[in-house]
Design a protein around this motif. Structure first.
Motif, PDB file in Angstrom:
ATOM      1  N   ASN A  15      -5.905   7.897   3.350  1.00 22.86           N
ATOM      2  CA  ASN A  15      -4.934   8.964   3.088  1.00 22.86           C
ATOM      3  C   ASN A  15      -5.632  10.275   2.795  1.00 22.86           C
ATOM      4  OD1 ASN A  15      -2.160   8.634   3.394  1.00 22.86           O
ATOM      5  ND2 ASN A  15      -2.012   7.300   1.627  1.00 22.86           N
ATOM      6  N   ARG A  16      -6.706  10.214   2.014  1.00 21.16           N
ATOM      7  CA  ARG A  16      -7.422  11.435   1.617  1.00 21.16           C
ATOM      8  C   ARG A  16      -8.247  12.021   2.749  1.00 21.16           C
ATOM      9  NH1 ARG A  16     -11.169  10.297  -1.625  1.00 21.16           N
ATOM     10  NH2 ARG A  16     -10.898   8.085  -2.045  1.00 21.16           N
TER      11      ARG A  16
ATOM     12  N   THR B 107       0.816  -1.223   0.000  1.00 19.70           N
ATOM     13  CA  THR B 107       0.000   0.000   0.000  1.00 19.70           C
ATOM     14  C   THR B 107       0.850   1.273   0.000  1.00 19.70           C
ATOM     15  OG1 THR B 107      -0.093   0.047   2.421  1.00 19.70           O
ATOM     16  CG2 THR B 107      -1.822  -1.184   1.272  1.00 19.70           C
TER      17      THR B 107
ATOM     18  N   ASP C 229      -6.019   4.343   0.075  1.00 11.79           N
ATOM     19  CA  ASP C 229      -6.172   5.633  -0.602  1.00 11.79           C
ATOM     20  C   ASP C 229      -7.258   6.479   0.069  1.00 11.79           C
ATOM     21  OD1 ASP C 229      -5.692   7.456  -2.923  1.00 11.79           O
ATOM     22  OD2 ASP C 229      -7.786   6.959  -3.345  1.00 11.79           O
ATOM     23  N   ARG C 230      -8.362   5.860   0.464  1.00 11.32           N
ATOM     24  CA  ARG C 230      -9.433   6.593   1.142  1.00 11.32           C
ATOM     25  C   ARG C 230      -8.951   7.171   2.474  1.00 11.32           C
ATOM     26  NH1 ARG C 230     -14.791   2.679   0.265  1.00 11.32           N
ATOM     27  NH2 ARG C 230     -14.629   2.518  -2.015  1.00 11.32           N
TER      28      ARG C 230
ATOM     29  N   LEU D 292      -5.775  -1.599  -1.327  1.00 10.07           N
ATOM     30  CA  LEU D 292      -5.181  -0.404  -1.936  1.00 10.07           C
ATOM     31  C   LEU D 292      -6.194   0.743  -1.969  1.00 10.07           C
ATOM     32  CD1 LEU D 292      -3.151  -1.992  -4.873  1.00 10.07           C
ATOM     33  CD2 LEU D 292      -2.206  -0.670  -2.981  1.00 10.07           C
ATOM     34  N   GLN D 293      -7.441   0.428  -2.308  1.00 10.59           N
ATOM     35  CA  GLN D 293      -8.480   1.464  -2.338  1.00 10.59           C
ATOM     36  C   GLN D 293      -8.762   1.990  -0.933  1.00 10.59           C
ATOM     37  OE1 GLN D 293     -12.015   0.506  -4.659  1.00 10.59           O
ATOM     38  NE2 GLN D 293     -10.822  -0.827  -5.993  1.00 10.59           N
TER      39      GLN D 293
END
Length: 621
Positions: A263-264, A203, A260-261, A256-257
């Motif tokens: 992190n944002r 990740t 990303d969520r 991975l998704q």
């Protein structure tokens, strides 16, 4: 390579040849040119000695020649080797020989492009002085080691570790041999090793080790600044089904998704890590209160649970979260992380899919937890809770224009407790709902009592928790309390946290129902959540409350001052009142006045005080 072959009449091999010819000539003269046997013997002996001397000299010459050829082979092999970068320069600093490794390291295809050029043409200016000093010492026969920066042919810098050694011939230094090692590759390798040690390879998120380091650092800062932080341990529910149904590739794609969520969603002050499998951890800093933490955590959980696109296939996945706060001053990073893990385990045991905050009163024991829960029940029955009020002032005339009701617990054995000691368990157990109802009822009762006493009363603000707000009958409960206490609705304000403003339609419906009762609605902690101009225009809001984090640094951080100025200007455009909380200095107060802020709340004027003290302020006003 180094071609220094030169014909020399006095070479040992030629001298030995001369002696052999001379000795044979001597013997022939002795045998045929001298008649005396005595002289023939003497001259023959001398000739034999000359021949022996010539033979010994020739053998030694061949051995020396063989050794010299061997040394030249070693030098040639070294210059042809790719293992080490070698450069030979003369006393003038010009390159007279180098190997392919040196040329390629500097970005050149052929060594001929560099031979004859000054060495300083490839040295960065910042390193030239130190290299000149080193070469001067080499001329004196010393060996110098140093780090320098050179310029690659494509203009990017390289850091080299070099060893400058003297080249000696016939006892004299005739040049310098520079042995180079590229530190840039070494540093890249070290960085790669560091990445592998502290980051998750799939990740790209930090791993458990780095999370623990950051957690320890944040705990130290939080203790110094007396601030709250939280560790949130997140785990996907039934993630094994993804592996079993879709395979490892799809499971990795989901993770991975999710990474990303997360992190944002986080701010620059927060931290996220992948611990193992489908387990992730969040470090949330600067927590203002439990409501804010729960609102933000619920928002994170909601985003995580949104459908995942696995190559065109939408997949729904639930998640659970265990939270621990730094309430115990003896907590270190390990113990706090363990508490978050314990909270997550309890969530999983109760079917998962929600949030649970670790309570210090658990003390790792279900008995202690049940005991505190019972004590909260008993506190409601015995009226052990008490409201403190923090006054709110008009910035133009300095009059009291409102107050915020803040709960305290007069515990029979532990004394006066702040909300942080019992609200987490109340949230978890659902007791926050009757506690919240008591706060609204008590605030209305007390304000009506002051009204009946002829005091110039002001609206009292009450915070709503998420659990209270999601109840469909919230507006009816408020209406019932107002009717029972007979308090005019304009003297009650409801404060919602900005982070609640996520589902716009549901939020708007609930707020309109409350607003139609005549109750004022304020947005608390404004500037820290997810509101937009469109939301503020749509919702029936009467006041914005600027979060104390912006007020604290308003004089030191230009960005905070600009944010506060923008919030005030925007609110006034929308006909909203603005109150700044956390005002502690006269300088902050004066600066807020220049920005045309309407109201303030903070320790500069008054801390939260008991009802009888607030009554005196009303009487004086």
């Amino acid at each position: 390579m180094l071609k220094r072959k030169q014909f020399n009449w006095l070479e040992p091999s030629l001298v030995s040849g001369y002696l052999i010819v001379l000795s044979f000539a001597w013997i022939l003269i002795a045998m045929f040119g001298i008649n005396s046997l005595k002289y023939q013997v003497v001259l023959g002996t001398v000739g034999a000695v000359l021949i022996a001397t010539a033979i010994i000299l020739m053998l030694r010459t061949r051995r020396i020649s063989s050794t010299r050829n061997f040394h030249e082979s070693i030098v040639s092999t070294l210059f042809q080797s790719n293992a080490v970068a070698l450069t030979l320069i003369n006393h003038d600093g010009n390159i007279i020989e180098l190997n392919d490794t040196s040329a390629h390291m500097l970005g050149y295809d052929a060594i001929e492009e560099l031979i004859g050029k000054p060495i300083m043409t490839v040295i960065e200016q910042s390193s030239q002085e130190s290299l000149i000093a080193a070469l001067q010492k080499v001329k004196e026969g010393q060996i110098e080691k140093l780090n320098i920066h050179v310029l690659h042919r494509s203009s990017f810098p390289l850091e080299l570790q070099i060893s400058c050694e003297p080249v000696i011939q016939d006892g004299k230094v005739i040049g310098s041999l520079i042995v180079s090692h590229d530190l840039s590759d070494h540093k890249r390798n070290l960085e790669r090793i560091r990445y592998m040690a502290y980051y998750d390879d799939m990740t790209g998120l930090p791993n458990r080790t780095l999370f623990q380091i950051r957690l320890d650092e944040s705990l130290l800062r939080a203790k110094e600044d007396q601030k709250m932080l939280s560790v949130c341990y997140i785990d996907l529910d039934n993630f094994k089904l993804i592996n079993a149904s879709f395979g490892r590739e799809y499971a990795d794609l989901m993770l991975l998704q999710m990474a990303d969520r997360l992190n944002r969603l986080l701010s620059t002050h927060d931290f996220v890590a992948r611990l193992e499998g489908d387990a992730f951890a969040l470090l949330l800093n600067d927590i203002e209160n439990i409501d804010q933490l729960l609102a933000r955590s619920q928002h994170i959980l909601d985003i995580i649970c949104e459908p995942y696109d696995l190559k065109g296939v939408p997949v729904h996945m639930g998640a659970s979260m265990g939270i621990a706060l730094n309430l115990d001053p003896t907590d270190d990073g390990f113990s706090l992380f363990k508490k978050a893990d314990m909270a997550l385990v309890k969530v999983k045991e109760s079917s998962g899919g929600h949030i649970l905050i670790y309570s210090e009163e658990w003390n790792n024991s279900s008995y202690e937890r049940l005991k505190l829960q019972h004590e909260i029940h008993r506190a409601l029955q015995r009226n052990e809770f008490e409201l403190y009020y923090q006054p709110q002032y008009d910035l133009i005339h300095g009059r009291i224009v409102g107050g915020e009701a803040l709960i305290r617990w007069n515990h029979p054995t532990k004394g006066l407790l702040s909300p942080i000691h019992f609200i987490p368990l109340a949230e978890e157990s659902g007791l926050i709902v009757p506690i919240g109802e008591w706060v609204i009822r008590e605030a209305c009762r007390q304000n009506k009592e002051w009204l009946d006493a002829g005091l110039p009363i002001v609206p009292v603000a009450v915070n709503l928790s998420i659990r209270q707000f999601v109840r469909n009958e919230m507006d009816q409960q408020i209406k019932k309390i107002l009717e029972e206490t007979q308090l005019p609705s304009q003297y009650l304000d409801i404060e919602i946290t900005e982070s609640m403003s996520i589902d716009m339609n549901e939020m708007n419906r609930k707020l309109i129902a409350i607003s139609e009762l005549g109750v004022g609605i304020s947005v608390d902690d404004f500037g820290t959540g997810y509101s937009s101009f469109h939301y503020l225009k749509s919702f029936p809001i009467t006041r914005l409350k600027i979060d104390r984090s912006f007020v604290t640094d308003i004089l030191n951080e230009q960005s905070h001052a600009e944010i506060v100025s923008a919030i005030i200007a925007m609110a006034h455009k929308l006909n909203l009142q603005v109150i700044a909380e956390g005002v502690e200095t006269t300088e902050q107060l004066e600066f807020l006045r220049t920005l045309q802020c309407d109201e303030m709340q903070g320790y500069l004027k008054s801390p939260p005080i008991p009802g009888y003290s607030f009554e005196k302020l009303l009487f004086a006003g």
